[in-house]
Structure formats: C-alpha cells, structure tokens
Design a protein around this motif. Structure first.
Motif, PDB file in Angstrom:
ATOM      1  N   ALA A 212      47.555  36.900  41.662  1.00  0.00           N
ATOM      2  CA  ALA A 212      47.540  37.789  42.772  1.00  0.00           C
ATOM      3  C   ALA A 212      46.250  37.358  43.723  1.00  0.00           C
ATOM      4  N   GLY A 213      46.490  37.394  44.868  1.00  0.00           N
ATOM      5  CA  GLY A 213      45.456  37.281  45.976  1.00  0.00           C
ATOM      6  C   GLY A 213      44.221  38.142  45.660  1.00  0.00           C
ATOM      7  N   GLU A 214      44.604  39.427  45.281  1.00  0.00           N
ATOM      8  CA  GLU A 214      43.245  40.523  44.940  1.00  0.00           C
ATOM      9  C   GLU A 214      43.844  41.559  44.027  1.00  0.00           C
ATOM     10  N   ILE A 215      43.061  41.895  43.428  1.00  0.00           N
ATOM     11  CA  ILE A 215      43.323  43.101  42.622  1.00  0.00           C
ATOM     12  C   ILE A 215      42.406  44.489  43.033  1.00  0.00           C
ATOM     13  N   GLN A 216      43.151  45.516  43.501  1.00  0.00           N
ATOM     14  CA  GLN A 216      42.602  46.642  44.333  1.00  0.00           C
ATOM     15  C   GLN A 216      42.374  47.706  43.221  1.00  0.00           C
ATOM     16  N   ILE A 217      41.380  48.338  43.056  1.00  0.00           N
ATOM     17  CA  ILE A 217      41.496  49.534  42.076  1.00  0.00           C
ATOM     18  C   ILE A 217      40.877  50.748  43.259  1.00  0.00           C
ATOM     19  N   ILE A 256      33.456  54.185  36.813  1.00  0.00           N
ATOM     20  CA  ILE A 256      34.618  53.742  37.725  1.00  0.00           C
ATOM     21  C   ILE A 256      35.567  52.595  37.148  1.00  0.00           C
ATOM     22  N   LEU A 257      35.056  51.849  36.355  1.00  0.00           N
ATOM     23  CA  LEU A 257      35.939  50.966  36.070  1.00  0.00           C
ATOM     24  C   LEU A 257      36.120  50.593  34.527  1.00  0.00           C
ATOM     25  N   HIS A 258      37.417  50.462  33.880  1.00  0.00           N
ATOM     26  CA  HIS A 258      37.679  50.248  32.531  1.00  0.00           C
ATOM     27  C   HIS A 258      36.786  48.980  32.200  1.00  0.00           C
ATOM     28  N   PRO A 259      36.046  48.946  31.169  1.00  0.00           N
ATOM     29  CA  PRO A 259      35.082  47.704  30.976  1.00  0.00           C
ATOM     30  C   PRO A 259      36.019  46.511  30.480  1.00  0.00           C
ATOM     31  N   ALA A 260      37.302  46.397  29.879  1.00  0.00           N
ATOM     32  CA  ALA A 260      38.081  45.426  29.382  1.00  0.00           C
ATOM     33  C   ALA A 260      38.586  44.857  31.048  1.00  0.00           C
ATOM     34  N   ILE A 270      40.238  36.114  40.171  1.00  0.00           N
ATOM     35  CA  ILE A 270      40.865  36.702  41.070  1.00  0.00           C
ATOM     36  C   ILE A 270      39.838  37.828  41.390  1.00  0.00           C
ATOM     37  N   PRO A 271      39.688  38.136  42.795  1.00  0.00           N
ATOM     38  CA  PRO A 271      38.734  38.861  43.067  1.00  0.00           C
ATOM     39  C   PRO A 271      39.348  40.357  43.051  1.00  0.00           C
ATOM     40  N   VAL A 272      38.412  41.256  42.375  1.00  0.00           N
ATOM     41  CA  VAL A 272      38.713  42.770  42.139  1.00  0.00           C
ATOM     42  C   VAL A 272      37.979  43.610  43.245  1.00  0.00           C
ATOM     43  N   ARG A 273      38.762  44.470  43.985  1.00  0.00           N
ATOM     44  CA  ARG A 273      37.990  45.182  44.992  1.00  0.00           C
ATOM     45  C   ARG A 273      38.304  46.615  44.654  1.00  0.00           C
ATOM     46  N   LEU A 274      37.177  47.231  44.566  1.00  0.00           N
ATOM     47  CA  LEU A 274      37.123  48.703  44.253  1.00  0.00           C
ATOM     48  C   LEU A 274      36.948  49.408  45.604  1.00  0.00           C
ATOM     49  N   ARG A 282      36.288  52.151  54.315  1.00  0.00           N
ATOM     50  CA  ARG A 282      35.127  51.761  53.433  1.00  0.00           C
ATOM     51  C   ARG A 282      35.211  50.499  53.049  1.00  0.00           C
ATOM     52  N   PRO A 283      34.013  49.715  52.860  1.00  0.00           N
ATOM     53  CA  PRO A 283      34.220  48.321  52.463  1.00  0.00           C
ATOM     54  C   PRO A 283      34.356  48.371  50.880  1.00  0.00           C
ATOM     55  N   GLY A 284      33.751  49.537  50.170  1.00  0.00           N
ATOM     56  CA  GLY A 284      34.012  49.313  48.747  1.00  0.00           C
ATOM     57  C   GLY A 284      32.910  48.288  48.013  1.00  0.00           C
ATOM     58  N   THR A 285      33.608  47.876  46.932  1.00  0.00           N
ATOM     59  CA  THR A 285      32.830  46.969  46.014  1.00  0.00           C
ATOM     60  C   THR A 285      33.571  45.711  45.951  1.00  0.00           C
ATOM     61  N   LEU A 286      33.303  44.327  46.251  1.00  0.00           N
ATOM     62  CA  LEU A 286      34.004  43.298  45.722  1.00  0.00           C
ATOM     63  C   LEU A 286      33.226  42.476  44.805  1.00  0.00           C
TER      64      LEU A 286
END
Ligand code: ASP
Ligand code: MG
Length: 437
Positions: A212-217, A256-260, A270-274, A282-286
């Motif tokens: 994927a280009g990005e994983i968004q949570i 906020i995020l599952h450790p695995a 692959i970048p993960v964006r919260l 809002r920009p969130g966290t990349l």
C-alpha cells in the motif's frame, strides 16, 4: 492503494458509520478495514464467559441484546423494505443464529474464537450494504479467506499476499474493498483472531501484502500524544515518529496502536498515519523510516511491572550466568522487558507474574533473589542515538526527587526506560512533560 482502518468507536453508531462512509469515499480503490462496533466484542466475550460457566441463559440474553441493537442499527442506517436493509437483516440474522447454535455446543476454545469473530462480520456486512445503498461499488473481502496465522501464531505473509491478490483481481472495478479486522484462521484452518485490538494489525498486514501507499489508522484521538492525556494536561500530538519509536510507544502504553501493528509496515517500509475520525483534517501522526531527528518525542508508562533482582553467589557475573537466568524465564514462557546488569547481579522486569513463584524458586539456584512488585516502566522515546549528548541526562534529571529503581539505555537508538514505583507514575509523567516538552 491505501489501507484505512476504522476502530470500534469510529463505527460505533449509525451517525459515525455515515461519517466514515463520507471519509472513505473521498478517494476510490482503497481497502477499508473495520472493527466490530464498540462494545460488541466485549459482549461476545461475555457470551464466552457465560458459556464457560455453563450458563446458557446468560449467553442467550446477550444474544437477544445484540439482536435488538443491530435491528435498530439496520433500521436507522438502511430503513426498511429495500433490498439493502433486507440483505443486512439476513446477514445479521444468520450470524445471530450461528451464535445461538454455538451456545448449545460443548464450549471449547474453538467455539470461543468463532463467537469472538462475529462482531467484525456483523459490522462489515451492515456497512457493505450501506455503501451499496449509496450506489458505491463495494467489494466485501472475507478476512477468513485470506488472513492466516501459522503454527507459531505468526502471520503467514505468503498466504495472505497471494490470497489477497487473487481476491482483489475478482473485483477489479470495486470502488471500496471492505474487510474485517481482527479475525483470521489458524494453521488448522480454524477461526482465530489477532488478539484484542488486533484490527490495527490486520490493516498493517494487508498494507504490507498489497504494498500500500499508506496505512491509515483512524481512531478518535488526533494521533499519538507526547504523554498520556489521562494523567497529564496539555499533551500534544506528535507529528512524526520513526517506526521503532512508534513500536516502543505502542508497547509501553500508548493505547492508540496495537503493538504488533508497526512491524509489518516497517518491514515493508510503508508509512502508517494515525488520524482522528472526528477531526479528519488534523495532521495526526505519521510513522515512517526517516522522521526528523534530534528530539525527544514522547513519554509513556507501562503498568503492572515486577522487578526481579538476582545477585550471583561466588562466581559474580561468570559466563553462562545470564543465559541461565534467561533460560529460567523462557522455560515459563515469561518475557522480559527491561534488564540492568552489574558485576554482582542482574535485575530484570516482567509484566506477566503468573509463574513468578516458580521462576523465583528456580532462580534461587544461581544466587539470592529479591522481588519488587508494583512498579511501572517510564519510557522516553525519541532520537536517542548515543552520539546525541544530553538527552539521557535530561530524561533522568527530569525525574527529580522520584526514586528510580532501574535505568535502561542503549538497547536501541530510540528509548530510555526508567523503572519507578507505581505510586510515582503520574508524578513522573508530569515531571517529564514539564522538563522535556
Ligand atoms: N473488535 C476487536 C476488539 O475489540 C478488535 C479491534 O477492535 O481491533 O478487540
Ligand atoms: Mg483499537
């Protein structure tokens, strides 16, 4: 193609579901991973609790409550007397009928896992019909057909990748690919799951599988905060984190995020964006591999820690001593979080004390053993590469008058862990915010 995961609260009401639909339809061709509606997995878990005690009426009562809840959701979201509402009713009725059947079975882990899997099946079936009712070409990809763990409970990436590829080919012209978080099959082909909160992990595994280009949570907070907002005022979201920093924070307490979840994304780079469902702009966290360096980014705490000190007898830290200590913990499947060594002894911390008495018993063969319960690990995360001077001093100094039981630094480029008494946790988190941010 991006992967977008929405957690239980993000799809927790009809209003929220409509909002999620708006968000995902801004962009076509993405994979959307949904959790169960908030509360449902807990209710399914309650069903399991009842059944494990042989209380079938208790279980049936919860199934009835689920029936009422989902009837109302479907009515509110889809109305009645139209084919989308009818299909949703059929899908949910089948799931509830299955649950009822399972209450009449012998109750084992097999039934438990099957019961726990139904929440995501319900939410995705309803949401799929909702998207179709909006005229969206939605393809529902059954997670149980592609998400698989092996005998060691690790994801079977090869299987996941090839199955997903085939499924995506079936629906080449879909505008949204919808699937269930959390649920999977195990190496025996039985229904299983990726542990509570595992939908994040699903998203990350899918992201890695499809490159994927990005994983968004998407959750209900605007990214990872630099401290725990439950205990510290004026925390702020961290705009960017290295994969390792995010993994440390997820493991050490940022809920906020599952450790695995970080690992598959990190391996596939692959970048993960919260992101925040309620404030999507809002920009969130990349989270990625080259965030800005040279700063301390966040603080987190991990509760329920026990420290165990082993002072070696005559031999001091002779070779083989540490390996015997570690073997003892491994024998009881107990993992170690922190370690500090000196010439005469070693202290380690654990969070799972179910075998503590046996472990301590065995460790006594190697020296004297002391146990300190009720501790917390305070974890400071950032660019802590050892050439950067001053950061570790600032972290330790910030704790001021708080007694520190143990410090661990240098294990990675991104973390200092300090062990303090649970009673000092909130104070420690506050001091660190005051001094570091
Ligand atoms: N529904 C599951 C849970 O509540 C998985 C998830 O939400 O990520 O734990
Ligand atoms: Mg979650």
């Amino acid at each position: 193609m991006n992967v977008l995961k929405f957690g239980g609260t993000s799809v927790g009401s009809v209003e929220r579901m409509k909002h999620v639909a708006n968000l995902i339809l801004k962009d076509k061709g993405n994979i959307v991973v949904l959790s169960a509606m908030s509360g449902t997995t807990n209710q399914l878990d309650e069903i399991c609790q009842y059944l494990s005690k042989g209380n079938q009426p208790g279980a049936l009562e919860i199934i009835n409550a689920l029936r009422a809840k989902y009837d109302a959701v479907i009515l509110d979201l889809l109305g009645r007397d139209n084919r989308y509402a009818e299909e949703a009713v059929v899908a949910v009725s089948q799931i509830l009928a299955l649950l009822r059947t399972l209450t009449a079975h012998d109750f084992t882990q097999v039934e438990a896992k099957e019961i726990l899997a139904q929440g995501e099946l319900i939410s995705t079936n309803i949401f799929h019909q909702y998207l179709k009712s909006l005229g969206v070409k939605s393809a529902l990809l059954p997670a149980l057909e592609f998400m698989r763990i092996d005998a060691r409970c690790e994801p079977d990436m090869r299987f996941i990748t090839s199955r997903l590829e085939r499924l995506l080919e079936v629906y080449v012209d879909a505008e949204v690919y919808l699937t269930q978080g959390y649920i999977c099959r195990n190496h025996d082909g039985m229904i299983d799951n990726l542990r509570r909160g595992g939908s994040d992990y699903t998203a990350s595994l899918i992201g890695a599988a499809v490159q994927a280009g990005e994983i968004q949570i998407w959750t209900d907070i605007d990214g990872m905060h630099n401290n725990d907002p439950r205990y510290v005022e004026n925390t702020s979201p961290v705009s960017s984190l290295h994969f390792e920093e995010a993994a440390e924070l997820a493991y050490f307490g940022a809920k906020i995020l599952h450790p695995a979840c970080v690992l598959p994304a990190r391996i596939a780079n692959i970048p993960v964006r919260l992101l925040n469902t309620l404030e999507p702009d809002r920009p969130g966290t990349l989270i990625y591999d080259t965030p800005p360096s040279g700063t301390i980014k966040a603080v987190a705490a991990k509760d329920n820690i026990t420290a165990i000190k082993i002072k070696s007898g005559r031999t001091l830290l002779a070779y083989g001593f540490l390996s015997k200590v570690f073997e003892t913990f491994a024998r009881y499947h107990t993992s170690i979080d922190m370690i500090a060594t000196s010439e005469v002894g070693v202290t380690v911390t654990i969070d799972d004390t179910s075998h503590l008495a046996d472990i301590v018993d065995d460790l006594r063969c190697f020296g004297s053993v002391t146990v300190d319960p009720d501790m917390v690990i305070i974890c400071v995360v950032g660019d802590l590469e050892w050439h950067n001077s001053g950061f570790e001093a600032r972290a330790v100094t910030a704790l001021g008058d708080i007694p520190v039981r143990m410090i661990s630094y240098g294990g990675s480029n991104h973390n200092i862990s300090m062990l303090v008494s649970a009673a000092d946790k909130v104070k420690a988190l506050r001091y660190l915010s005051q001094h570091l941010f």
